[in-house]
Design an enzyme around this catalytic site. Structure first.
Site, PDB file in Angstrom:
ATOM      1  N   ASP A 261       2.148 -62.646 -15.928  1.00  0.00           N
ATOM      2  CA  ASP A 261       2.581 -63.950 -15.429  1.00  0.00           C
ATOM      3  C   ASP A 261       2.303 -65.031 -16.457  1.00  0.00           C
ATOM      4  OD1 ASP A 261       3.564 -63.187 -13.008  1.00  0.00           O
ATOM      5  OD2 ASP A 261       1.801 -63.749 -11.842  1.00  0.00           O
TER       6      ASP A 261
ATOM      7  N   LYS B 277       6.874 -67.027 -13.927  1.00  0.00           N
ATOM      8  CA  LYS B 277       7.541 -67.754 -12.857  1.00  0.00           C
ATOM      9  C   LYS B 277       7.344 -69.236 -13.138  1.00  0.00           C
ATOM     10  CE  LYS B 277       7.309 -64.306  -9.267  1.00  0.00           C
ATOM     11  NZ  LYS B 277       6.301 -63.417  -8.755  1.00  0.00           N
TER      12      LYS B 277
END
Length: 407
Positions: free
Chosen positions: A198, A220
């Site tokens: 991430d 994200k």
């Protein structure tokens, strides 16, 4: 070669079910007994007295304790002996008996008279590290500590060469500072074949990965490009099925607004083994790094962590903002930068004092960390004026006003 100059021959003793005699119940026994018990040895302790810790082991049935002094014949049937009494004559006699019976014997008072030395030992993931440096036990301990720490934090990479069970490790990477990942998480990262990372994970750790490790960007980025959750799940499953050691590296803790359970469920449905490694959540670590305790005696007896990714008036919101406004403790908001104005208004409308202190901590625990202070009445405008951007943790409550040194 003189016997005393010859190096010790290292060997691992398999003592399970075999008799070991320990003479003396003091600090030496207190250090040695747990390892002997863990090895499954049948331990006989001979000593008129013992430390409370040793006595507790005897009371628990882990060792047999005969409350008396050493007498000749105590080493009969023994495979190994630890001589550690405060009686030099008894130690010499027991050592002589061990020599006569060919029992390997450690002596705490005279290493030169012993037939065995105890190495400095440490264990990690099924690996036992034993270090002998002759007559320098402090150096032995230092070398042992360095090796074990290297194995634990991944700086000493020792890949497994036997077949591993394919699977996925869901690793919480902490709030951003690479030093704040857990020891287990860092070790699993060092052993990975594939890392699905991430944006909020500790990015600096990716630079330490060997060239053969495939890194998949699952960033994200808010309001920007994103890898769909379904695509992340598919990547984890496909690589695990290919026999790879896969690490899903997430920021903070996987189960604190990290969608970790969705990934665990997808892996379970696919029949893929999954290990969950908790991480340090930004909800407590980032305020701490900014000098804010989320609780404090006489100020806050509770703290509540809330997602601010949807506004209070949004029908998708699951948060009872009216109930939160009535609480007296600390409120920690994650993913709330874009909606802090609306959230602050909702809290004030439901009764929270508009002068309640607020701190916004951006990029917490990293070199880019900065803190912006405001109140509920001003935080919306302050965040906009200061150009605060995600990721940021917002802390609301009287703890924000505490200063170092206050009792």
């Amino acid at each position: 070669m003189d016997r005393n100059d010859a190096p010790a021959y290292p060997v691992g003793l398999r003592l399970a079910g075999r008799r070991v005699v320990v003479l003396g119940g003091g600090q030496v026994a207190q250090r040695r007994l747990p390892g002997l018990v863990a090895a499954g040895a049948d331990v006989l302790l001979v000593s008129p007295s013992a430390t409370p810790a040793v006595e507790a082991m005897a009371d628990a049935g882990e060792v047999r304790w005969e409350r008396r002094r050493y007498t000749p014949g105590d080493l009969a049937g023994a495979w190994y002996a630890v001589v550690a009494t405060d009686d030099a004559a008894a130690n010499a006699a027991a050592s002589a008996e061990a020599e006569e019976r060919r029992v390997w014997c450690v002596r705490s008072d005279d290493a030169e008279a012993a037939t065995a030395w105890t190495p400095a030992t440490g264990r990690d993931e099924g690996v036992t590290v034993a270090v002998l440096t002759g007559r320098d036990p402090r150096r032995s301990a230092a070398v042992r500590d360095a090796v074990v720490e290297g194995l634990r934090d991944g700086t000493l990479v020792a890949p497994r060469h036997r077949a591993r069970t394919p699977g996925v490790a869901l690793v919480g990477g902490g709030p951003g500072d690479p030093d704040l990942i857990t020891v287990r998480g860092r070790r699993l990262l060092a052993e990975a074949d594939v890392v699905v990372a991430d944006r909020l994970g500790p990015r600096d750790l990716l630079d330490e990965l060997p060239p053969h490790v495939e890194v998949i960007d699952a960033a994200k980025i808010p309001y920007g490009r994103a890898m769909a959750q379904e695509a992340i799940n598919d990547a984890l499953i496909q690589h695990a099925r290919a026999g790879k050691a896969v690490v899903r590296l997430k920021g903070g803790d996987p189960f604190v607004f990290g969608r970790g359970m969705e990934e665990v469920q997808a892996l379970a449905e696919a029949g893929i083994a999954c290990t969950v490694v908790p991480g340090i959540s930004s909800s407590i670590s980032v305020p701490g790094a900014a000098g804010i305790p989320v609780t404090h005696r006489g100020v806050a007896h509770e703290f509540t962590v809330v997602s601010g990714h949807v506004a209070p008036e949004d029908p998708r919101s699951l948060v009872d903002w009216a109930a939160l406004a009535r609480l007296r403790g600390t409120l920690v908001l994650l993913m709330a930068v874009e909606r802090i104005g609306a959230i602050a208004r909702a809290l004030v409308e439901h009764g929270r004092d508009p002068q309640t202190p607020v701190a916004v901590v951006q990029e917490g625990t990293t070199a880019a960390q900065r803190r912006v202070d405001a109140t509920l009445a001003t935080v919306g405008a302050t965040v906009a004026a200061e150009g605060v951007r995600p990721p940021a943790v917002i802390v609301i409550g009287d703890v924000v006003a505490l200063e170092a040194g206050r009792a």
